[in-house]
Enzyme design. Sequence first.
Site, PDB file in Angstrom:
ATOM      1  NE  ARG A 111      -3.950   0.473   1.825  1.00 54.80           N
ATOM      2  CZ  ARG A 111      -5.213   0.576   2.272  1.00 54.80           C
ATOM      3  NH1 ARG A 111      -5.481   1.316   3.334  1.00 54.80           N
ATOM      4  NH2 ARG A 111      -6.189  -0.063   1.684  1.00 54.80           N
ATOM      5  CG  HIS A 138      -8.316   0.498  -3.253  1.00 58.39           C
ATOM      6  ND1 HIS A 138      -7.589  -0.626  -2.906  1.00 58.39           N
ATOM      7  CD2 HIS A 138      -9.083   0.783  -2.157  1.00 58.39           C
ATOM      8  CE1 HIS A 138      -7.892  -0.979  -1.664  1.00 58.39           C
ATOM      9  NE2 HIS A 138      -8.792  -0.156  -1.198  1.00 58.39           N
ATOM     10  CD  GLN A 141     -13.092  -1.252  -1.650  1.00 58.42           C
ATOM     11  OE1 GLN A 141     -12.351  -1.332  -0.693  1.00 58.42           O
ATOM     12  NE2 GLN A 141     -14.355  -1.646  -1.603  1.00 58.42           N
ATOM     13  CG  ASP A 233     -13.388   6.679  -1.320  1.00 61.55           C
ATOM     14  OD1 ASP A 233     -13.402   6.489  -0.073  1.00 61.55           O
ATOM     15  OD2 ASP A 233     -12.336   6.586  -2.010  1.00 61.55           O
ATOM     16  CB  CYS A 273     -14.078   1.632  -0.600  1.00 60.43           C
ATOM     17  SG  CYS A 273     -13.604   3.341  -0.297  1.00 60.43           S
ATOM     18  NE  ARG A 301     -10.802  -5.099  -0.257  1.00 63.86           N
ATOM     19  CZ  ARG A 301     -10.065  -4.108   0.262  1.00 63.86           C
ATOM     20  NH1 ARG A 301     -10.670  -3.100   0.850  1.00 63.86           N
ATOM     21  NH2 ARG A 301      -8.744  -4.089   0.150  1.00 63.86           N
TER      22      ARG A 301
HETATM   23  N1   CP Z   1     -11.463  -0.091   1.838  1.00 64.23           N
HETATM   24  C1   CP Z   1     -10.223  -0.253   2.305  1.00 64.23           C
HETATM   25  O1   CP Z   1      -9.262  -0.479   1.576  1.00 64.23           O
HETATM   26  O2   CP Z   1     -10.120  -0.199   3.660  1.00 64.23           O
HETATM   27  P1   CP Z   1      -8.768  -0.021   4.504  1.00 64.23           P
HETATM   28  O3   CP Z   1      -8.180   1.297   4.144  1.00 64.23           O
HETATM   29  O4   CP Z   1      -9.206  -0.118   5.925  1.00 64.23           O
HETATM   30  O5   CP Z   1      -7.841  -1.150   4.131  1.00 64.23           O
HETATM   31  N1  NVA Z   2      -9.772   7.005  -1.378  1.00 67.43           N
HETATM   32  C1  NVA Z   2      -9.511   6.465  -0.064  1.00 67.43           C
HETATM   33  C2  NVA Z   2      -9.747   4.992  -0.052  1.00 67.43           C
HETATM   34  C3  NVA Z   2      -9.533   4.329   1.290  1.00 67.43           C
HETATM   35  C4  NVA Z   2      -9.776   2.863   1.238  1.00 67.43           C
HETATM   36  C5  NVA Z   2      -8.070   6.780   0.338  1.00 67.43           C
HETATM   37  O1  NVA Z   2      -7.173   6.630  -0.497  1.00 67.43           O
HETATM   38  O2  NVA Z   2      -7.842   7.194   1.475  1.00 67.43           O
END
Ligand code: CP
Ligand code: NVA
Length: 314
Positions: A111, A138, A141, A233, A273, A301
Amino acid sequence: MTATLDLAPLSQKDLLCTSSLTAHDIERIFATARALKAGRETHTQVLRHKRLAMIFEKDSLRTRFTFDIGMQDMGGSAVFMDHRDARLGSRESVKDMAKNLERWVHGIVARTFKHKALEELALHADIPVINGLSDFVHPCQALSDFFTLTEKWGTVKGRTLTYVGDGNNTCHALIHTAVKLGANIRVCSPEGYEPNSRVVNEAMRTAQDSGAEVTISNDPDAAADGADAIYTDVWASMGQEDEIEERNGIFAAYQVDDEMMRRANPGALFMHCLPAHRGWEVTQEVMDGPQSVVYDIAENRLHVQKAVLALLLR
Ligand code: CP
Ligand code: NVA
């Protein structure tokens, strides 16, 4: 009875973006996820003795838990490296990190802020690299989102998903995935916050083959009219904390509320998400109402990422 798993490799070594997958790859991920979900107590040795490295530059609940539990469910294990204090490549080169990790583990989930860091990992590692979210996209997701929709609807082909809000990483992944699967995608954002134009142009080309429609607008009413699902989101993603106040003003007209849900088709689903901010991008009534499938998505997920792991790790 649980289905036998077909674990033939996907067309790609890595999962960085769903746009690099074929529709057939996505269908195979979904079929495997269905089998793993139905046989959670049966398919316990699929990744026996396999190890996963998880390197996260940002916070996570869902992604971290589901990858770790997914490995455990299938007889493998995961090692987590908290990288929140330093970007990948700051202590040693991303290449050296990749060349070390490939000697110890069978796959990497990362990540990151910069999508380039993931591409570099994937370039240098002989093992699969899975995008657990980057600033750009992502994919895990969106795979879980569309898997959930196939559970609800049977097929997503010809259905319309409306995404309301920031043209961000989640939005890009939804666009990439919708057009592969022949689902219509409408994105509605404030001016200046639309999705990346390269993503949109590429999606429009893919949509010509799959029969999907891609619509980008700034008008939430028109975008919600007759939609089969409405997705939102956060207005400020991780790394954009300084902009929260400014964005809260700019995005106010883009909140998903009962009125917006009423414009959509009867029985339309609400998707997010997570994490969500009730009272900002979505009202509490919609988030916790009967049309919301947010926790079904979160559950999936686990099953979808188990499928990705089972199909990628060798
Ligand atoms: N939706 C999602 O990716 O959640 P987290 O940021 O908690 O992993
Ligand atoms: N768009 C959000 C998604 C979190 C799962 C972020 O990047 O923070």
